[in-house]
Design a protein around this motif. Sequence first.
Motif, PDB file in Angstrom:
ATOM      1  N   ALA A  34     -12.327  -1.478 -10.934  1.00 10.10           N
ATOM      2  CA  ALA A  34     -11.051  -0.826 -11.242  1.00 10.10           C
ATOM      3  C   ALA A  34     -10.956   0.526 -10.526  1.00 10.10           C
ATOM      4  O   ALA A  34      -9.892   0.889 -10.008  1.00 10.10           O
ATOM      5  N   LEU A  35     -12.070   1.262 -10.488  1.00  9.47           N
ATOM      6  CA  LEU A  35     -12.081   2.541  -9.769  1.00  9.47           C
ATOM      7  C   LEU A  35     -11.815   2.338  -8.277  1.00  9.47           C
ATOM      8  O   LEU A  35     -11.028   3.067  -7.673  1.00  9.47           O
ATOM      9  N   ILE A  36     -12.463   1.352  -7.697  1.00 11.98           N
ATOM     10  CA  ILE A  36     -12.249   1.083  -6.274  1.00 11.98           C
ATOM     11  C   ILE A  36     -10.800   0.650  -6.032  1.00 11.98           C
ATOM     12  O   ILE A  36     -10.150   1.122  -5.093  1.00 11.98           O
ATOM     13  N   ALA A  37     -10.271  -0.231  -6.879  1.00 16.90           N
ATOM     14  CA  ALA A  37      -8.893  -0.702  -6.710  1.00 16.90           C
ATOM     15  C   ALA A  37      -7.899   0.446  -6.840  1.00 16.90           C
ATOM     16  O   ALA A  37      -6.966   0.561  -6.027  1.00 16.90           O
ATOM     17  N   CYS A  38      -8.085   1.305  -7.841  1.00 14.43           N
ATOM     18  CA  CYS A  38      -7.177   2.452  -8.029  1.00 14.43           C
ATOM     19  C   CYS A  38      -7.244   3.410  -6.848  1.00 14.43           C
ATOM     20  O   CYS A  38      -6.220   3.920  -6.381  1.00 14.43           O
ATOM     21  N   THR A  39      -8.440   3.641  -6.353  1.00 15.32           N
ATOM     22  CA  THR A  39      -8.619   4.556  -5.226  1.00 15.32           C
ATOM     23  C   THR A  39      -7.966   4.006  -3.966  1.00 15.32           C
ATOM     24  O   THR A  39      -7.256   4.726  -3.252  1.00 15.32           O
ATOM     25  N   LEU A  40      -8.170   2.728  -3.678  1.00 21.44           N
ATOM     26  CA  LEU A  40      -7.566   2.130  -2.490  1.00 21.44           C
ATOM     27  C   LEU A  40      -6.048   2.009  -2.629  1.00 21.44           C
ATOM     28  O   LEU A  40      -5.319   2.185  -1.652  1.00 21.44           O
ATOM     29  N   LEU A  41      -5.566   1.724  -3.838  1.00 22.15           N
ATOM     30  CA  LEU A  41      -4.126   1.660  -4.059  1.00 22.15           C
ATOM     31  C   LEU A  41      -3.482   3.033  -3.845  1.00 22.15           C
ATOM     32  O   LEU A  41      -2.405   3.136  -3.255  1.00 22.15           O
ATOM     33  N   ALA A  42      -4.142   4.083  -4.294  1.00 18.29           N
ATOM     34  CA  ALA A  42      -3.638   5.438  -4.065  1.00 18.29           C
ATOM     35  C   ALA A  42      -3.583   5.747  -2.578  1.00 18.29           C
ATOM     36  O   ALA A  42      -2.641   6.388  -2.094  1.00 18.29           O
ATOM     37  N   ALA A  43      -4.572   5.271  -1.813  1.00 18.94           N
ATOM     38  CA  ALA A  43      -4.558   5.476  -0.367  1.00 18.94           C
ATOM     39  C   ALA A  43      -3.399   4.725   0.276  1.00 18.94           C
ATOM     40  O   ALA A  43      -2.724   5.246   1.169  1.00 18.94           O
ATOM     41  N   CYS A  44      -3.147   3.513  -0.190  1.00 17.11           N
ATOM     42  CA  CYS A  44      -2.018   2.726   0.351  1.00 17.11           C
ATOM     43  C   CYS A  44      -0.682   3.406   0.041  1.00 17.11           C
ATOM     44  O   CYS A  44       0.197   3.440   0.911  1.00 17.11           O
ATOM     45  N   ILE A  45      -0.540   3.929  -1.155  1.00 15.61           N
ATOM     46  CA  ILE A  45       0.690   4.635  -1.514  1.00 15.61           C
ATOM     47  C   ILE A  45       0.861   5.876  -0.647  1.00 15.61           C
ATOM     48  O   ILE A  45       1.967   6.210  -0.218  1.00 15.61           O
ATOM     49  N   ALA A  46      -0.238   6.557  -0.359  1.00 17.48           N
ATOM     50  CA  ALA A  46      -0.174   7.796   0.426  1.00 17.48           C
ATOM     51  C   ALA A  46       0.310   7.538   1.856  1.00 17.48           C
ATOM     52  O   ALA A  46       1.057   8.352   2.407  1.00 17.48           O
ATOM     53  N   VAL A  47      -0.091   6.441   2.458  1.00 17.58           N
ATOM     54  CA  VAL A  47       0.277   6.208   3.859  1.00 17.58           C
ATOM     55  C   VAL A  47       1.573   5.422   4.007  1.00 17.58           C
ATOM     56  O   VAL A  47       2.122   5.347   5.102  1.00 17.58           O
ATOM     57  N   PHE A  48       2.108   4.861   2.931  1.00 19.21           N
ATOM     58  CA  PHE A  48       3.350   4.098   2.985  1.00 19.21           C
ATOM     59  C   PHE A  48       4.532   5.050   3.064  1.00 19.21           C
ATOM     60  O   PHE A  48       4.633   5.984   2.288  1.00 19.21           O
ATOM     61  N   ARG A  49       5.424   4.820   4.013  1.00 19.30           N
ATOM     62  CA  ARG A  49       6.611   5.681   4.168  1.00 19.30           C
ATOM     63  C   ARG A  49       7.762   5.142   3.371  1.00 19.30           C
ATOM     64  O   ARG A  49       8.156   4.008   3.512  1.00 19.30           O
ATOM     65  N   VAL A  50       8.316   6.010   2.529  1.00 15.32           N
ATOM     66  CA  VAL A  50       9.490   5.621   1.733  1.00 15.32           C
ATOM     67  C   VAL A  50      10.690   6.393   2.215  1.00 15.32           C
ATOM     68  O   VAL A  50      10.659   7.526   2.516  1.00 15.32           O
TER      69      VAL A  50
END
Length: 110
Positions: A94-110
Amino acid sequence: MLLFNTILLIHFICFATYLCVLLAQWQDYNTRVRNASGMILGIILLISGIILVTLKYPHVNYYKVVPKTGLFALVTIINGRFSGKTFTKQAYYALIACTLLAACIAVFRV
């Protein structure tokens, strides 16, 4: 602009270091006790994130800030729950998934 970029670099380095600390436990997550480096990096991430939002205000992208804050809260709860104990398999992943999801959100342009 220099201040913003410096804080962003600090934020990124702390994030990458936290991910490396987490991935370093890949083989023995159930035998390693959580150390203080994760908490220190989390505090720096929180402070630098708040500074980044403050520097961007009122042009804050809430579609990124709100989910990342929620993920940060979830990581904090998991780390607090296992303070001084070993991680379970579910908590570690869960920690790894949350960390990687946060990275994906950070680089995604909205």
